[in-house]
Write an enzyme that holds these catalytic residues in place. Structure first.
Site, PDB file in Angstrom:
ATOM      1  N   LYS A  84     -45.491   4.603 -35.805  1.00  0.00           N
ATOM      2  CA  LYS A  84     -44.106   4.688 -35.314  1.00  0.00           C
ATOM      3  C   LYS A  84     -43.438   3.347 -35.601  1.00  0.00           C
ATOM      4  O   LYS A  84     -44.051   2.285 -35.431  1.00  0.00           O
ATOM      5  CB  LYS A  84     -44.131   4.955 -33.815  1.00  0.00           C
ATOM      6  N   SER A 159     -39.404  10.329 -28.372  1.00  0.00           N
ATOM      7  CA  SER A 159     -38.837   9.550 -29.440  1.00  0.00           C
ATOM      8  C   SER A 159     -39.786   9.365 -30.630  1.00  0.00           C
ATOM      9  O   SER A 159     -39.355   8.897 -31.689  1.00  0.00           O
ATOM     10  CB  SER A 159     -38.405   8.182 -28.930  1.00  0.00           C
ATOM     11  N   SER A 183     -42.417  10.151 -24.548  1.00  0.00           N
ATOM     12  CA  SER A 183     -42.155  10.128 -25.985  1.00  0.00           C
ATOM     13  C   SER A 183     -43.336  10.361 -26.902  1.00  0.00           C
ATOM     14  O   SER A 183     -43.162  10.376 -28.117  1.00  0.00           O
ATOM     15  CB  SER A 183     -41.497   8.796 -26.364  1.00  0.00           C
TER      16      SER A 183
END
Lengths: 472, 131
Positions: A84, A159, A183
């Protein structure tokens, strides 16, 4: 080289040892697949081909020299991983999904990245995410949203959207994410992969772009629970940089109980929850009972205040953490912040400002204590708690984009775990009639990851779960 | 303690998700932030807002503040605030410099081109005194 994607780390190791394929072959296959579908799925923001091939070649050398021993000294040897874009990677652009950092190249890597690389993992690239991890759909990325590989008109969740997509679409064997309010667990649930959120204070946050410092946790996505456990073994533990870490106090007394008591929190089966989501969780309960576990109803009475607590504390901490982006030492100016970032920073500044601090931030910290007490009471009676992850399955792109509060309210089933600092494991199981993934989450007391992994492995074995990739 | 500017919401939110079920939500008589408050908060946060953004954010922030006001219901007179869940206090290490834990000057300056002889260039804070 006509190889198939290994379905697990175990399968990868077997294939490498038996010379069915090499680590370099796997990287070739991964980049071929990424090349075919990343334009549409928008999972990756940056690819790190030079690094990946260097790491894969090194892996192949080690396997040739050490054979089986190679995997003892390098437990993640050859395992492809996507990161990420909050994880700082030395020499590789790190954007946090934001235009503010669109050209930022860090001079150091996060602890987690160093640890998985030292264990032999191969880094394929950096994945898309809601900017600054502000979001639950991927639509707040300044680089366009990622798409759900099961149906590209639908969001993958957020996210950690790109990371969930990378694993679900068979682009990477694993992916790192962060979970501050759900997330990891929510995109794992929307994309049909295993999503792991550790206890707050066991995986180092050093070198990861901070969102809310008392809530952020560093977790990951995999196709199987066993793989999830393997990666956690590498990432966990004190590192001399992050001062909020504790090694597991029960590290040496790990005995699997085999049979557990699982609590079903009545407040999590809220009015308005999607019927298919609810039925899926209730069916999972039946399976746990068939396996011999006790399933009991429990109560977490302050659940309905969790969103208010979260959307006071988190923006307050965000406003502090984003203050460093002044465009002077790195990054673009604060004008480059997107709307959601500005909203959260202002919300946070408001609840911390003179005249409001007591009524909002201090009050929220007190209700936080009550939520923590709810869980402590419950964990005197049960070993783990089962719950849905989201009130709905994945929704369509654009469906919720216009009303921030609507988006916030859907976090109700995930934020409590972050407020209480407890671990969570999102397990995929089944699909909706429209072909979108379903699943549920298990939560446990702090440092109970072994219990969650144990239950997860047992469940998937019992239901003959097979990880699958959608046809793309 | 006087709470400034917090209006009691007339419409009480019932169950958490009753609003997301409907596609058209109407917010009636909610706690409203004023333009001044939004500008003040934006200034505290060093953010610039256009007039359009000001009015859009004003409504959106007001909605959220209105929602979180629900915490007034909770009896916390005997509760201690929790700021973090580890219980750790005063975690320290020896005050020793280790090369791995530091960036070199060049590394530290590498994030921007606005540098001058090993310094970061910053916007001027003090103007020259005008005679």
């Amino acid at each position: 080289m006509n190889m198939e994607l290994p379905k697990s780390i175990k399968q990868l190791q077997k294939g490498l040892l038996n010379k069915e394929f090499s680590a370099v072959d796997l990287v070739d296959l991964s980049y071929k697949r990424i090349g075919n579908c990343n334009k549409e799925l928008n999972a990756f923001l940056t690819l790190s081909e030079d690094l990946a091939y260097q790491q894969a070649k090194r892996a192949d050398k080690i396997i040739a020299n050490e054979k089986k021993e190679a995997f003892i000294s390098n437990p993640l040897l050859g395992v492809t991983v996507a990161l990420k874009d909050l994880y700082l990677t030395k020499g590789i652009r790190t954007t946090a999904g934001s235009r503010v950092l669109q050209n930022y190249v860090p001079e150091y890597s996060s602890t987690v990245v160093n640890r998985i690389q030292d264990a032999g993992a191969v880094v394929l690239g950096k994945t898309n995410c809601d900017a600054w991890a502000h979001g639950a759909s991927g639509e707040n990325s300044d680089f366009g949203p990622s798409k759900n590989p099961w149906n590209k008109e639908f969001v993958p969740g957020g996210s950690s959207s790109g990371s969930a997509v990378a694993v679900a679409a068979g682009l990477s064997m694993s992916a790192m994410g962060t979970d501050t309010g759900g997330s990891i667990r929510q995109p794992a649930n929307f994309c049909g992969v295993v999503g792991f959120k550790p206890t707050y204070g066991i995986v180092p946050r050093y070198g990861v772009v901070a969102m809310a410092s008392s809530l952020d946790t560093m977790g990951h996505f995999t196709s199987t629970v066993e793989d999830s456990r393997k990666i956690f073994e590498i990432t966990k533990g004190t590192d001399g940089y992050d001062s909020t870490l504790k090694d597991n106090p029960k590290e040496n007394s790990k005995t699997s109980k085999g049979k557990y008591r699982i609590g079903v929190p009545k407040e999590y089966f809220i009015e308005g929850i999607d019927t298919q989501v609810e039925n899926n969780v209730r069916n999972a309960l039946k399976e746990f009972e068939k396996m011999g576990h006790d399933v009991v109803e429990i109560s977490l009475p302050h659940t309905k205040y969790a969103i208010s607590v979260y959307y006071i504390i988190q923006p307050a901490e965000v406003s502090s953490n984003l203050a460093r982006y002044d465009g002077i030492r790195y990054g673009n100016s604060r004008d480059s912040f997107g709307d959601e970032a500005k909203r959260r920073v202002m919300l946070g500044s408001y609840v911390l400002s003179a005249g409001y601090y007591d009524a909002y931030y201090l009050k929220a910290m007190k209700v936080r204590s009550k939520i923590i007490e709810d869980f402590e009471k419950v964990f005197e009676e049960v070993d783990a708690v089962i719950a849905p992850v989201s009130p709905t399955p994945a929704f369509k792109l654009g469906e919720k984009a216009n009303d921030p509060l609507q988006m916030y309210l859907a976090d109700v089933l995930t934020v409590s775990a972050n407020i209480a600092g407890i671990p969570g494991l999102a397990l995929p199981w089944g699909f909706t009639q429209q072909g979108l993934p379903l699943g549920f989450q298990l939560m446990g007391p702090r440092f109970s990851e072994d219990t969650l992994f144990d239950l997860g492995e047992q469940f998937h074995k019992h239901v003959d779960y097979e990880p699958g990739t959608p046809l793309i | 303690m006087v709470i400034i500017g917090m209006l009691q919401p007339v419409v009480k939110r019932g169950d958490v998700l009753d609003s997301w079920c409907s596609t058209n939500v109407s917010y009636v008589d909610m706690a409203k932030l004023s333009d001044e408050e939004v500008r003040h908060v934006a200034q505290l946060a060093n953010l610039s807002l256009t007039d359009d953004q000001l009015s859009k954010f004003k409504d959106q922030l007001s909605n959220v503040i209105d929602y979180v006001n629900q915490l007034e219901e909770v009896d916390t007179k005997d509760s201690q605030p929790t700021s973090q869940t580890t219980g750790l206090v005063n975690v320290t290490r020896d005050d020793e410099i280790s090369p791995q834990q530091s960036l070199s000057q060049d590394q530290a300056l590498s994030g921007t081109e606005e540098t001058h002889s090993g310094y970061f260039v910053v916007p001027a804070l003090l103007d020259e005194k005008k005679e």
